[in-house]
Scaffold this motif. Structure first.
Motif, PDB file in Angstrom:
ATOM      1  N   LEU A  15      40.486  38.237  39.606  1.00 26.61           N
ATOM      2  CA  LEU A  15      41.170  39.030  38.590  1.00 26.61           C
ATOM      3  C   LEU A  15      41.400  40.457  39.073  1.00 26.61           C
ATOM      4  CD1 LEU A  15      42.273  39.144  35.687  1.00 26.61           C
ATOM      5  CD2 LEU A  15      39.981  39.838  34.976  1.00 26.61           C
ATOM      6  N   CYS A  16      40.433  40.993  39.793  1.00 24.46           N
ATOM      7  CA  CYS A  16      40.549  42.338  40.341  1.00 24.46           C
ATOM      8  C   CYS A  16      41.762  42.449  41.251  1.00 24.46           C
ATOM      9  CB  CYS A  16      39.275  42.702  41.094  1.00 24.46           C
ATOM     10  SG  CYS A  16      39.366  44.192  42.088  1.00 24.46           S
ATOM     11  N   TYR A  17      41.902  41.523  42.170  1.00 23.20           N
ATOM     12  CA  TYR A  17      43.020  41.594  43.109  1.00 23.20           C
ATOM     13  C   TYR A  17      44.343  41.218  42.457  1.00 23.20           C
ATOM     14  CZ  TYR A  17      40.063  42.894  46.915  1.00 23.20           C
ATOM     15  OH  TYR A  17      39.208  43.599  47.724  1.00 23.20           O
ATOM     16  N   LEU A  18      44.314  40.383  41.443  1.00 22.36           N
ATOM     17  CA  LEU A  18      45.540  40.082  40.704  1.00 22.36           C
ATOM     18  C   LEU A  18      46.042  41.333  39.972  1.00 22.36           C
ATOM     19  CD1 LEU A  18      47.527  37.854  39.816  1.00 22.36           C
ATOM     20  CD2 LEU A  18      46.059  37.510  37.833  1.00 22.36           C
ATOM     21  N   ILE A  19      45.142  42.037  39.330  1.00 21.26           N
ATOM     22  CA  ILE A  19      45.526  43.273  38.644  1.00 21.26           C
ATOM     23  C   ILE A  19      45.928  44.334  39.664  1.00 21.26           C
ATOM     24  CG2 ILE A  19      44.610  45.180  37.248  1.00 21.26           C
ATOM     25  CD1 ILE A  19      43.232  43.082  35.537  1.00 21.26           C
ATOM     26  N   TRP A  20      45.279  44.351  40.816  1.00 23.41           N
ATOM     27  CA  TRP A  20      45.660  45.295  41.863  1.00 23.41           C
ATOM     28  C   TRP A  20      47.093  45.053  42.338  1.00 23.41           C
ATOM     29  CZ3 TRP A  20      46.064  44.160  47.331  1.00 23.41           C
ATOM     30  CH2 TRP A  20      46.297  45.288  48.102  1.00 23.41           C
ATOM     31  N   ILE A  21      47.466  43.787  42.510  1.00 21.35           N
ATOM     32  CA  ILE A  21      48.834  43.461  42.923  1.00 21.35           C
ATOM     33  C   ILE A  21      49.827  43.882  41.848  1.00 21.35           C
ATOM     34  CG2 ILE A  21      50.404  41.518  43.367  1.00 21.35           C
ATOM     35  CD1 ILE A  21      48.018  40.159  44.808  1.00 21.35           C
ATOM     36  N   ILE A  22      49.496  43.630  40.590  1.00 25.87           N
ATOM     37  CA  ILE A  22      50.391  44.007  39.490  1.00 25.87           C
ATOM     38  C   ILE A  22      50.548  45.521  39.412  1.00 25.87           C
ATOM     39  CG2 ILE A  22      50.606  44.031  36.975  1.00 25.87           C
ATOM     40  CD1 ILE A  22      49.294  41.203  37.044  1.00 25.87           C
ATOM     41  N   LEU A  23      49.434  46.252  39.488  1.00 25.00           N
ATOM     42  CA  LEU A  23      49.509  47.715  39.424  1.00 25.00           C
ATOM     43  C   LEU A  23      50.187  48.301  40.659  1.00 25.00           C
ATOM     44  CD1 LEU A  23      46.076  48.683  37.841  1.00 25.00           C
ATOM     45  CD2 LEU A  23      48.319  48.594  36.761  1.00 25.00           C
ATOM     46  N   SER A  24      50.031  47.677  41.816  1.00 23.58           N
ATOM     47  CA  SER A  24      50.735  48.142  43.004  1.00 23.58           C
ATOM     48  C   SER A  24      52.235  47.954  42.850  1.00 23.58           C
ATOM     49  CB  SER A  24      50.242  47.390  44.243  1.00 23.58           C
ATOM     50  OG  SER A  24      48.893  47.644  44.472  1.00 23.58           O
ATOM     51  N   ARG A  79      37.861  47.470  43.167  1.00 20.60           N
ATOM     52  CA  ARG A  79      36.858  46.624  43.817  1.00 20.60           C
ATOM     53  C   ARG A  79      35.451  47.130  43.567  1.00 20.60           C
ATOM     54  NH1 ARG A  79      35.130  47.325  48.793  1.00 20.60           N
ATOM     55  NH2 ARG A  79      36.975  48.540  49.332  1.00 20.60           N
ATOM     56  N   LYS A  80      35.265  48.436  43.554  1.00 21.92           N
ATOM     57  CA  LYS A  80      33.932  48.999  43.317  1.00 21.92           C
ATOM     58  C   LYS A  80      33.488  48.849  41.861  1.00 21.92           C
ATOM     59  CE  LYS A  80      32.875  50.427  47.354  1.00 21.92           C
ATOM     60  NZ  LYS A  80      31.785  49.844  48.084  1.00 21.92           N
ATOM     61  N   ALA A  81      34.428  48.634  40.951  1.00 21.13           N
ATOM     62  CA  ALA A  81      34.075  48.495  39.544  1.00 21.13           C
ATOM     63  C   ALA A  81      33.561  47.096  39.205  1.00 21.13           C
ATOM     64  CB  ALA A  81      35.276  48.825  38.670  1.00 21.13           C
ATOM     65  N   PHE A  87      34.843  46.664  35.294  1.00 15.61           N
ATOM     66  CA  PHE A  87      36.176  46.417  35.819  1.00 15.61           C
ATOM     67  C   PHE A  87      37.270  46.592  34.772  1.00 15.61           C
ATOM     68  CE2 PHE A  87      39.648  43.402  36.431  1.00 15.61           C
ATOM     69  CZ  PHE A  87      40.235  44.017  37.511  1.00 15.61           C
ATOM     70  N   MET A  88      37.100  46.004  33.603  1.00 16.96           N
ATOM     71  CA  MET A  88      38.168  46.075  32.596  1.00 16.96           C
ATOM     72  C   MET A  88      38.389  47.512  32.126  1.00 16.96           C
ATOM     73  SD  MET A  88      39.451  43.198  32.621  1.00 16.96           S
ATOM     74  CE  MET A  88      40.628  43.326  31.307  1.00 16.96           C
ATOM     75  N   ARG A  89      37.328  48.270  32.000  1.00 16.23           N
ATOM     76  CA  ARG A  89      37.458  49.669  31.588  1.00 16.23           C
ATOM     77  C   ARG A  89      38.210  50.470  32.651  1.00 16.23           C
ATOM     78  NH1 ARG A  89      32.128  52.876  30.838  1.00 16.23           N
ATOM     79  NH2 ARG A  89      31.567  50.785  30.224  1.00 16.23           N
ATOM     80  N   VAL A  90      37.862  50.257  33.920  1.00 16.13           N
ATOM     81  CA  VAL A  90      38.518  50.977  35.008  1.00 16.13           C
ATOM     82  C   VAL A  90      39.976  50.534  35.138  1.00 16.13           C
ATOM     83  CG1 VAL A  90      38.524  51.304  37.512  1.00 16.13           C
ATOM     84  CG2 VAL A  90      36.385  51.431  36.237  1.00 16.13           C
ATOM     85  N   ALA A  91      40.235  49.241  35.007  1.00 15.85           N
ATOM     86  CA  ALA A  91      41.610  48.745  35.103  1.00 15.85           C
ATOM     87  C   ALA A  91      42.476  49.328  33.986  1.00 15.85           C
ATOM     88  CB  ALA A  91      41.630  47.221  35.051  1.00 15.85           C
ATOM     89  N   LEU A  92      41.930  49.396  32.791  1.00 20.10           N
ATOM     90  CA  LEU A  92      42.675  49.992  31.680  1.00 20.10           C
ATOM     91  C   LEU A  92      42.874  51.483  31.893  1.00 20.10           C
ATOM     92  CD1 LEU A  92      43.886  49.123  28.987  1.00 20.10           C
ATOM     93  CD2 LEU A  92      41.756  49.788  27.905  1.00 20.10           C
ATOM     94  N   ARG A  93      41.847  52.153  32.395  1.00 17.86           N
ATOM     95  CA  ARG A  93      41.944  53.585  32.656  1.00 17.86           C
ATOM     96  C   ARG A  93      42.976  53.891  33.738  1.00 17.86           C
ATOM     97  NH1 ARG A  93      36.525  55.710  34.286  1.00 17.86           N
ATOM     98  NH2 ARG A  93      35.991  55.078  32.175  1.00 17.86           N
TER      99      ARG A  93
END
Length: 112
Positions: A15-24, A79-81, A87-93
């Motif tokens: 999920l982390c890398y999926l969200i990373w690809i979307i945000l990138s 990745r560090k979150a 993770f969800m808090r950092v991804a939203l932030r």
């Protein structure tokens, strides 16, 4: 860390890398829109031909370097979150300001 707890984190990393690809990708869209906005602003302010050409030739490479650095930094932060269970808090932030900037840039492009 035990093997069982490592297996529990695999979906979180996926999920982390999926969200990373979307945000990138979202960052790429923002860079593309900011580049267009800079070109529109040079036309709006009726800049001379030298300024327009400089904006065309320099804005995209400079924005591309900023985008690349931001993508690397974003991957590190996300990745560090995961092990800290934040993770969800950092991804939203990280995603809310990106959406706000995209909305602002699109609003400015429509207005100009």
């Amino acid at each position: 860390m035990s093997a069982e707890s490592e297996n529990m984190q695999i979906p979180a990393y996926v999920l982390c890398y999926l969200i990373w690809i979307i945000l990138s990708g979202l960052l790429g869209v923002i860079v593309w829109q900011v580049n267009g906005l800079l070109l529109d602003l040079s036309l709006f302010f009726e800049a001379n031909a030298w300024v327009g050409r400089a904006v065309r030739q320099l804005s995209f490479p400079i924005l591309g370097v900023i985008w690349l650095g931001w993508v690397f930094w974003l991957e590190h932060v996300l990745r560090k979150a995961v092990p800290r269970k934040q993770f969800m808090r950092v991804a939203l932030r990280q995603s809310l300001p990106l959406l706000a900037v995209l909305g602002l840039v699109i609003l400015l492009r429509v207005w100009i």
